[in-house]
Design a protein around this motif. Structure first.
Motif, PDB file in Angstrom:
ATOM      1  N   ASN A  52       0.906  -1.295   0.065  1.00 24.63           N
ATOM      2  CA  ASN A  52      -0.105   0.156  -0.034  1.00 24.63           C
ATOM      3  C   ASN A  52       0.973   1.282  -0.018  1.00 24.63           C
ATOM      4  O   ASN A  52       0.511   2.051   0.572  1.00 24.63           O
ATOM      5  CB  ASN A  52      -0.983  -0.085   1.265  1.00 24.63           C
ATOM      6  CG  ASN A  52      -2.232  -0.725   0.881  1.00 24.63           C
ATOM      7  OD1 ASN A  52      -2.193  -1.504   0.075  1.00 24.63           O
ATOM      8  ND2 ASN A  52      -3.042  -0.835   1.872  1.00 24.63           N
ATOM      9  N   GLU A  53       1.916   1.421  -0.793  1.00 26.64           N
ATOM     10  CA  GLU A  53       2.902   2.333  -0.660  1.00 26.64           C
ATOM     11  C   GLU A  53       3.286   2.813  -2.337  1.00 26.64           C
ATOM     12  O   GLU A  53       3.800   2.100  -2.965  1.00 26.64           O
ATOM     13  CB  GLU A  53       4.156   2.000  -0.163  1.00 26.64           C
ATOM     14  CG  GLU A  53       5.249   2.858   0.235  1.00 26.64           C
ATOM     15  CD  GLU A  53       6.384   2.361   0.792  1.00 26.64           C
ATOM     16  OE1 GLU A  53       7.529   2.608   0.229  1.00 26.64           O
ATOM     17  OE2 GLU A  53       6.213   1.741   2.054  1.00 26.64           O
ATOM     18  N   ASN A 183       0.140   7.728  -0.092  1.00 23.59           N
ATOM     19  CA  ASN A 183       0.037   6.515   0.622  1.00 23.59           C
ATOM     20  C   ASN A 183      -1.119   6.621   1.729  1.00 23.59           C
ATOM     21  O   ASN A 183      -2.016   5.543   1.913  1.00 23.59           O
ATOM     22  CB  ASN A 183       1.394   6.185   1.458  1.00 23.59           C
ATOM     23  CG  ASN A 183       2.479   5.822   0.256  1.00 23.59           C
ATOM     24  OD1 ASN A 183       2.245   5.276  -0.730  1.00 23.59           O
ATOM     25  ND2 ASN A 183       3.922   5.990   0.544  1.00 23.59           N
ATOM     26  N   ARG A 184      -1.203   7.650   2.299  1.00 19.48           N
ATOM     27  CA  ARG A 184      -2.331   7.836   3.097  1.00 19.48           C
ATOM     28  C   ARG A 184      -3.730   7.866   2.398  1.00 19.48           C
ATOM     29  O   ARG A 184      -4.702   7.391   2.972  1.00 19.48           O
ATOM     30  CB  ARG A 184      -2.209   9.332   3.849  1.00 19.48           C
ATOM     31  CG  ARG A 184      -1.099   9.387   4.781  1.00 19.48           C
ATOM     32  CD  ARG A 184      -1.165   8.392   5.970  1.00 19.48           C
ATOM     33  NE  ARG A 184      -2.663   8.670   6.549  1.00 19.48           N
ATOM     34  CZ  ARG A 184      -2.759   9.521   7.609  1.00 19.48           C
ATOM     35  NH1 ARG A 184      -2.006  10.394   7.842  1.00 19.48           N
ATOM     36  NH2 ARG A 184      -4.205   9.730   8.010  1.00 19.48           N
ATOM     37  N   ARG A 187      -4.724   4.396   1.765  1.00 16.55           N
ATOM     38  CA  ARG A 187      -5.267   3.678   3.133  1.00 16.55           C
ATOM     39  C   ARG A 187      -6.384   3.983   3.428  1.00 16.55           C
ATOM     40  O   ARG A 187      -7.566   3.126   3.939  1.00 16.55           O
ATOM     41  CB  ARG A 187      -4.174   4.008   4.346  1.00 16.55           C
ATOM     42  CG  ARG A 187      -2.722   3.360   4.030  1.00 16.55           C
ATOM     43  CD  ARG A 187      -2.195   3.108   5.277  1.00 16.55           C
ATOM     44  NE  ARG A 187      -1.668   4.358   5.749  1.00 16.55           N
ATOM     45  CZ  ARG A 187      -0.421   4.947   5.558  1.00 16.55           C
ATOM     46  NH1 ARG A 187       0.371   4.593   4.800  1.00 16.55           N
ATOM     47  NH2 ARG A 187      -0.190   6.149   6.002  1.00 16.55           N
ATOM     48  N   ASP A 188      -6.877   5.204   3.042  1.00 16.14           N
ATOM     49  CA  ASP A 188      -8.335   5.918   3.559  1.00 16.14           C
ATOM     50  C   ASP A 188      -9.333   5.401   2.490  1.00 16.14           C
ATOM     51  O   ASP A 188     -10.546   5.371   2.787  1.00 16.14           O
ATOM     52  CB  ASP A 188      -8.210   7.400   3.660  1.00 16.14           C
ATOM     53  CG  ASP A 188      -7.465   7.822   5.195  1.00 16.14           C
ATOM     54  OD1 ASP A 188      -6.409   7.548   5.038  1.00 16.14           O
ATOM     55  OD2 ASP A 188      -8.207   8.259   6.024  1.00 16.14           O
ATOM     56  N   ASP A 191      -9.326  -0.267  -1.438  1.00 11.11           N
ATOM     57  CA  ASP A 191      -9.446  -1.519  -0.832  1.00 11.11           C
ATOM     58  C   ASP A 191      -8.298  -2.340  -1.775  1.00 11.11           C
ATOM     59  O   ASP A 191      -8.629  -2.818  -2.431  1.00 11.11           O
ATOM     60  CB  ASP A 191     -10.696  -2.384  -0.682  1.00 11.11           C
ATOM     61  CG  ASP A 191     -10.537  -3.780  -0.117  1.00 11.11           C
ATOM     62  OD1 ASP A 191      -9.594  -4.241   0.139  1.00 11.11           O
ATOM     63  OD2 ASP A 191     -11.564  -4.392  -0.067  1.00 11.11           O
TER      64      ASP A 191
END
Length: 374
Positions: A52-53, A183-184, A187-188, A191
């Motif tokens: 997730n980066e 990246n934030r 995550r928010d 999926d």
């Protein structure tokens, strides 16, 4: 085995970029062993899928402008990330003419680098005023620190308020913290484990990564634009640690008479040519050394001690950096003015009596005056 000819024409199964095995910091990098896979993906897509980066990739200015040219024909919210420490250097000039009628959200990152106690409303007003001067129309301005998780909930809230059923284009220069914010957002909003392990990513653009959102829309992560008018783009990589602050900067105040000089390592030089004795406040990375001398000795001092007493960069590294050029600035009496050197920081002229200043910086680096930030 895959021969060189096959390797040369293979594309990433994630974003469609042409794969290459030579340059780890360029688009399409993949370890040679990964090319054995049936559907190889570049290292950038691999990191998005597995961690997730999003990694930071850069484009030169011409390629970036070609990418921007396609945004006007989309239905998107454009999130423009800038670095408060290098505001004028990281703002994308002319962005308005590329985005068409799409709304622009300005996210001003790295507010954590300013000295503590700065009034956030003053910062916001300053940013809005400078943005208007640059001709950029925005639907909102959000101050944040993606690294320190300051104000990020406001970024998410503003994106949600202005996005509607639009895709989200994220644009910005290099070293503004774009990948941290991406990246934030991943995550928010996304999926990724479900979406990215079952199918090819929905983007095939050669220089952007399309990240699926839960509502069927996308975040389009564009590579960082390289602006050669920023010191951060022309210095060797091992100098960046000294140039880019990672903690709140400490104000340095110098009381100077006309005929005195300040060196910022061997990166730039400030000459107080004429004016009454007055104070100058320096806002640069805490890791950089400032050296004061008399103007009459400045040339000799630089010739003898550049790369040693006056460092960074080293004497050898200076050979790959453009020679200095002089910028003469006349600070008018009664004005509250910053002298801004892109990628280095700024000098606030505190006196009310005016001053004649020379700034010496590598050729091409942006040097300008502006209304005081602090």
């Amino acid at each position: 085995m895959i021969n060189r000819q096959e390797e040369d024409i293979r594309s990433c199964a994630g974003c469609g970029v042409k794969l290459q095995t030579e340059a780890t910091d360029k688009l399409g990098y993949v370890p040679a062993a990964a090319l054995e896979k049936e559907l190889p993906i570049c290292q950038r897509c691999f990191r998005i899928k597995n961690y997730n980066e999003a990694a930071s990739i850069a484009l030169d200015q011409d390629d970036f402008l070609r990418l921007l040219g396609g945004i006007a024909g989309t239905k998107s919210l454009v999130v423009h990330i800038v670095d408060l420490f290098d505001f004028e250097g990281s703002l994308i000039s002319g962005l308005q003419r590329f985005v068409g009628n799409n709304p622009v959200l300005l996210v001003v990152n790295k507010i954590d680098l300013l000295p503590k106690g700065i009034n956030p409303n003053r910062l916001l007003n300053w940013v809005q005023k400078q943005t208007k001067k640059e001709g950029l129309k925005v639907v909102d301005v959000v101050l944040c620190s993606a690294k320190r998780n300051i104000g990020f909930e406001r970024v998410i809230e503003s994106i949600g308020r202005h996005r509607g059923d639009r895709d989200v284009y994220v644009v910005g220069a290099t070293n503004v913290g774009k990948s941290t914010l991406i990246n934030r957002l991943i995550r928010d909003y996304s999926d990724l484990e479900r979406e990215l392990t079952t199918s090819r990513y929905p983007g095939t653009t050669l220089d952007a990564v399309h990240i699926p959102l839960d509502d069927g829309k996308e975040i389009i992560d564009t590579p960082g634009i390289v602006y050669k008018h920023r010191l951060t783009e022309i210095v060797p990589r091992d100098v960046l640690g000294a140039l880019l602050p990672d903690k709140p900067i400490k104000q340095l105040v110098y009381q100077l008479n006309a005929g005195q000089t300040l060196f910022f390592g061997a990166l730039a030089r400030f000459d107080f040519i004429d004016g009454d004795r007055q104070s100058f406040s320096i806002y640069i990375s805490n890791a950089l050394q400032v050296h004061r001398t008399k103007l009459e000795r400045a040339d000799e001092l630089f010739a003898e001690h550049k790369g040693e007493l006056l460092a960074p960069p080293s004497r050898e590294q200076l050979e790959d950096i453009p020679a200095w050029t002089r910028h003469r600035l006349n600070i008018r009496r009664g004005t509250d003015t910053d002298i801004f050197i892109s990628g280095l920081g700024w000098i606030h002229v505190n006196g009310a009596s005016g001053a004649l200043i020379d700034i010496h910086a590598p050729k091409g680096i942006r040097v300008l005056t502006r209304d005081a930030l602090i």
